[in-house]
Design a protein around this motif. Structure first.
Motif, mmCIF file in Angstrom:
data_model
loop_
_atom_site.group_PDB
_atom_site.id
_atom_site.type_symbol
_atom_site.label_atom_id
_atom_site.label_comp_id
_atom_site.label_asym_id
_atom_site.label_seq_id
_atom_site.Cartn_x
_atom_site.Cartn_y
_atom_site.Cartn_z
ATOM 1 N N UNK A 231 -7.905 0.184 7.962
ATOM 2 C CA UNK A 231 -8.770 -1.047 7.743
ATOM 3 C C UNK A 231 -8.079 -2.306 7.619
ATOM 4 N N UNK A 232 -6.627 -2.412 7.069
ATOM 5 C CA UNK A 232 -6.177 -3.732 7.093
ATOM 6 C C UNK A 232 -5.514 -3.894 8.488
ATOM 7 N N UNK B 97 -12.900 1.136 2.030
ATOM 8 C CA UNK B 97 -11.328 1.046 2.190
ATOM 9 C C UNK B 97 -11.104 -0.373 1.814
ATOM 10 N N UNK B 98 -11.866 -1.642 2.011
ATOM 11 C CA UNK B 98 -11.625 -2.852 1.812
ATOM 12 C C UNK B 98 -11.620 -2.786 0.097
ATOM 13 N N UNK B 99 -12.614 -2.259 -0.462
ATOM 14 C CA UNK B 99 -12.517 -2.402 -1.935
ATOM 15 C C UNK B 99 -11.254 -1.794 -2.410
ATOM 16 N N UNK B 100 -10.844 -0.612 -1.792
ATOM 17 C CA UNK B 100 -9.588 -0.063 -2.463
ATOM 18 C C UNK B 100 -8.362 -1.075 -2.252
ATOM 19 N N UNK B 101 -8.350 -1.596 -0.798
ATOM 20 C CA UNK B 101 -7.320 -2.520 -0.507
ATOM 21 C C UNK B 101 -7.126 -3.790 -1.386
ATOM 22 N N UNK C 29 0.854 -1.253 0.009
ATOM 23 C CA UNK C 29 -0.059 -0.051 0.063
ATOM 24 C C UNK C 29 0.852 1.267 -0.061
ATOM 25 N N UNK D 240 -6.217 5.665 5.873
ATOM 26 C CA UNK D 240 -7.390 4.869 6.222
ATOM 27 C C UNK D 240 -7.447 3.338 5.584
ATOM 28 N N UNK D 241 -6.969 3.177 4.615
ATOM 29 C CA UNK D 241 -7.114 2.130 4.031
ATOM 30 C C UNK D 241 -6.117 0.994 4.799
ATOM 31 N N UNK E 111 -6.814 9.085 2.643
ATOM 32 C CA UNK E 111 -7.581 7.849 2.431
ATOM 33 C C UNK E 111 -6.831 6.568 2.596
ATOM 34 N N UNK F 222 -2.066 4.115 -7.559
ATOM 35 C CA UNK F 222 -3.380 3.757 -7.568
ATOM 36 C C UNK F 222 -4.290 4.818 -7.716
ATOM 37 N N UNK G 68 -8.562 -3.939 -4.367
ATOM 38 C CA UNK G 68 -8.166 -3.960 -5.709
ATOM 39 C C UNK G 68 -6.840 -3.317 -6.114
ATOM 40 N N UNK H 24 0.336 3.278 -3.433
ATOM 41 C CA UNK H 24 -0.877 4.235 -3.005
ATOM 42 C C UNK H 24 -1.005 5.217 -4.073
#
Lengths: 196, 196
Positions: free
Chosen positions: A186-187, B149-153, A157, A182-183, A179, A164, B155, A161
């Motif tokens: 979330x992980x 955020x899960x979608x981002x992670x 990431x 935040x990703x 963001x 992306x 992908x 990022x």
DNA sequence: GTCTATAAGCGGATAGAC
DNA sequence: GTCTATCCGCTTATAGAC
């Protein structure tokens, strides 16, 4: 400012604008207001310039990382966030390099060797931060393979990022960089002791 | 085999070997055993060839995705794993494109537009899969931003796992591709209902 | 250190014959 | 559809004067 540094500065700027392929040594010389011949006095060729830029990146990156972990002890969530944002700002400054990362690293033996060292060290730092997080009970205990995968996920990431965002047609600004944070959260979140 | 297709095939092969910048239309013509002039009868220029390759990728990718979700219903862990591995094998086949993704997308308006469509659709598919997972109670209920955020992670990992391996100096093989799957599982795992 | 001049070669692209 | 021939422009890189 020394001519050599002027060349490097102009090259970074032009590479960021148009990509390394579209920028010739002549363009760089013109931007630096020196003759093409003079450029070749300071560098053997374009590859040599790119390598010099990488070295500058490497040195400055290491020192910036130091100042972050001097302010926020490794393994805390603050240090994670500040490190991530620092890396992103850094990547933005040398954005051509991250955009073309894979071709540059693969097609330049010297760069490949040097990037590999930095890459390995960085993954070790992430691992170190996770271990500190576990030791201070910020992060739950992890089995070895989960820890490895988390290191991969976080470094992936951090490295990509910016790409992306750019391939998705999104602006790179404070919002989108946050963001990314935040990703990351979330992980990592579910593996924290106090997440919920 | 039609000349046009022969050009595309040879171009893919050469681009994968040396990168788009190092391959000229003359090289492609030589590899396809046709004259340079003939190449220009079929394509306006190199960019045009790259765009044709992208279109081929796009069409074939969509059909492959269809056959995966025909075999494994969207929202199950099997479909996730098979989709991920399918994408990686696909990325490997057109690996030059993923290696140079950011510069190609940014510097080619036509490609930018088309990639953006595919990119958006893919993120919607991931979101759709997650929603199905939640509906079938494979995945725990998620608030909106966590889901985003899960979608981002996910992908991000799917898009850049190959690059991540290559810049790390790792071989691309069944082992390392499966590791990508494990990374994905480490990210998504805590959000599954039956993870532990 | 910096310049001018220039060689040598390549890549993109087109015209015109077949 | 395919070829040959060819032109232009650009890029890399070097030599040699200052």
């Amino acid at each position: 400012m020394k001519t050599r540094d002027k060349i490097i500065d102009c090259a970074i700027h032009l590479f960021n604008e148009k990509g390394t392929a579209a920028v010739s040594t002549n363009h760089i010389a013109a931007a630096a207001k020196i003759s093409p011949g003079n450029l070749y006095y300071h560098f053997r060729n374009k590859e040599d310039i790119i390598f010099a830029i990488f070295e500058q990146m490497d040195v400055r990156g290491t020192s910036q990382y130091q100042s972050v972990i001097d302010s926020y002890p490794s393994g805390t969530m603050e240090s994670l966030e500040h490190t991530f944002l620092m890396i992103q700002k850094f990547n933005w400054r040398y954005r051509f390099f991250k955009r073309e990362l894979t071709p540059l690293v693969m097609n330049t033996p010297l760069l490949k060797e040097r990037f590999h060292i930095t890459n390995t060290q960085t993954k070790e730092m992430i691992r170190f931060a996770i271990d500190n997080g576990i030791a201070s009970e910020t992060i739950k205990p992890l089995d070895a393979s989960t820890k490895n995968h988390l290191v991969d996920a976080m470094w992936l990431v951090a490295l990509f990022w910016l790409n992306y965002l750019e391939v998705g047609g999104e602006e790179v600004d404070d919002n989108t960089l946050r963001r990314g944070n935040s990703v990351l959260h979330t992980i990592l979140g579910p593996y924290l002791t106090n997440n919920f």
